[in-house]
Design a protein around this motif. Structure first.
Motif, mmCIF file in Angstrom:
data_model
loop_
_atom_site.group_PDB
_atom_site.id
_atom_site.type_symbol
_atom_site.label_atom_id
_atom_site.label_comp_id
_atom_site.label_asym_id
_atom_site.label_seq_id
_atom_site.Cartn_x
_atom_site.Cartn_y
_atom_site.Cartn_z
ATOM 1 N N THR A 74 0.830 -1.209 0.000
ATOM 2 C CA THR A 74 0.000 0.000 0.000
ATOM 3 C C THR A 74 0.861 1.255 0.000
ATOM 4 O OG1 THR A 74 -1.811 -1.106 1.131
ATOM 5 C CG2 THR A 74 -1.775 1.293 1.240
ATOM 6 N N ASP A 78 1.136 4.073 -2.911
ATOM 7 C CA ASP A 78 0.820 5.464 -2.590
ATOM 8 C C ASP A 78 1.961 6.393 -2.973
ATOM 9 O OD1 ASP A 78 -1.622 4.752 -1.667
ATOM 10 O OD2 ASP A 78 -1.139 4.916 0.463
ATOM 11 N N LEU A 94 -9.465 5.935 -6.681
ATOM 12 C CA LEU A 94 -9.935 5.441 -5.399
ATOM 13 C C LEU A 94 -10.834 4.228 -5.597
ATOM 14 C CD1 LEU A 94 -10.904 8.722 -3.477
ATOM 15 C CD2 LEU A 94 -8.837 7.339 -3.211
ATOM 16 N N ASP A 140 -9.556 1.560 -0.780
ATOM 17 C CA ASP A 140 -9.066 2.783 -0.145
ATOM 18 C C ASP A 140 -10.012 3.230 0.958
ATOM 19 O OD1 ASP A 140 -6.708 3.434 -1.866
ATOM 20 O OD2 ASP A 140 -8.247 3.458 -3.421
ATOM 21 N N LYS A 273 -3.340 4.516 4.698
ATOM 22 C CA LYS A 273 -3.884 5.374 3.657
ATOM 23 C C LYS A 273 -4.399 6.707 4.188
ATOM 24 C CE LYS A 273 -5.272 1.549 0.616
ATOM 25 N NZ LYS A 273 -4.653 1.919 -0.665
ATOM 26 N N LYS A 276 -3.267 9.989 2.570
ATOM 27 C CA LYS A 276 -3.552 10.288 1.163
ATOM 28 C C LYS A 276 -4.473 11.489 1.063
ATOM 29 C CE LYS A 276 -4.085 7.192 -2.270
ATOM 30 N NZ LYS A 276 -4.568 6.004 -3.004
ATOM 31 N N ILE A 279 -8.091 10.763 -0.285
ATOM 32 C CA ILE A 279 -9.003 10.097 0.643
ATOM 33 C C ILE A 279 -9.536 11.094 1.664
ATOM 34 C CG2 ILE A 279 -9.151 8.389 2.507
ATOM 35 C CD1 ILE A 279 -7.323 6.596 0.920
#
Length: 308
Positions: A74, A78, A94, A140, A273, A276, A279
């Motif tokens: 992950t 990213d 996403l 996500d 995550k 991010k 997100i």
């Protein structure tokens, strides 16, 4: 052989509990997956899977290393995505999982509005009515109301998700009205994946959980509503699904002095995550459109043929 490919193969086999299913998912032959797992086991110096007549399962070493590999992959993805975004502006992809009823009525529109405001964003939305760990299936963000939490995943509240215990007047005329939660063991109960067969109520002396027998079990609230309207049994449904039915007398609210356990519609985001920007932008967008007033209280409900 590429170590990252080996790790991705391991994660897929662990998720699907099948070499052949992982091969289909990754678009390679099963023999390739076998070679990748064997190579990774050789690198690790330990067996990662235990094979038996009952199927495939992780060894103790596999259980220990799986979440670390998930975080590693992950974070790497990213880094690549964020580097691309830095050069191309507000772009990104996403993967989202969301439940059927609330998505078709409300969240679907919000997701589309978010994408319209961010033209460089692509969305992959899986409308699924089951509990999903975003770490296991590489989402996500997962939208859920079920009272389930996962390790290394953060629950972010979006809006209260009010439930109501209800039945049709015809059913109550035949079976009588429950006066306390324990009476439900003698009733025909209709269940969904949200609460299953354990219904928890708030009583004067604290929470009271009743284990009920399910006459009908479905994983989607609209079908559950139809069964309840037909007088098949007693059900727990989201209030926004049955609000009009309650107002028009097609359904009757029950045990109001014993409210059901309070739930929240929430966003489940893996820890790795949370940083991010995309997100965070989506979560903040959803919160701004769902707080302090839920979307089902801001505009007319979706109208079905039965409601017309």
């Amino acid at each position: 052989m590429n170590t990252l490919q080996n790790i991705k193969a391991f994660i897929q086999v662990a998720r699907l509990a099948s070499f052949s299913a992982a091969a289909r998912e990754l678009g390679v032959a099963p023999s390739v997956i076998t070679k990748r797992i064997t190579s990774l086991e050789r690198q690790m110096g330990e067996k990662l899977f235990q094979r038996s007549t009952r199927g495939l399962k992780l060894t103790e070493a596999g259980e220990r290393i799986l979440p670390r590999y998930q975080r590693l992959v992950t974070e790497l993805e990213d880094i690549i995505q964020n580097n691309r975004s830095a050069h191309k502006g507000s772009n990104g992809h996403l993967r989202i999982k969301a439940p059927t009823t609330v998505t078709t009525r409300y969240l679907g529109r919000l997701f589309c509005e978010f994408q319209a405001a961010h033209p460089g964003v692509s969305l992959e939305i899986a409308v699924v009515d089951r509990s999903v760990n975003p770490m296991d299936e590489n989402f996500d963000l997962v939208i859920a109301a079920a009272p389930t939490s996962y390790a290394n995943v953060v629950d972010i509240p979006l809006t209260p998700y009010q439930l109501v215990l209800c039945a049709a007047p015809d059913y109550l005329a035949r079976k009588g009205r429950p006066l306390q939660p324990r009476d439900l063991v003698d009733h025909e109960c209709l269940t969904s994946i949200l609460l299953g067969q354990s219904w928890t109520f708030e009583g004067p002396r604290g929470p009271l959980t009743v284990e009920i027998h399910s006459k009908l079990h479905v994983n989607e609230a609209t079908v559950l509503r139809e069964a309840t309207l037909l007088g098949i049994g007693v059900a727990v449904l989201p209030r926004f699904v049955v609000e009009t039915d309650l107002k028009r007398g097609r359904l009757v609210s029950l045990l109001e002095e014993f409210p059901l356990r309070r739930l929240w519609l929430k966003a489940l985001v893996p820890n790795v995550k949370l940083h991010k920007p995309l997100i965070n932008d989506l979560v903040q967008f959803l919160q701004s459109h769902m707080q302090p007033i839920p979307p089902w209280e801001r505009k007319p409900h979706f109208i079905t043929n039965r409601e017309s």
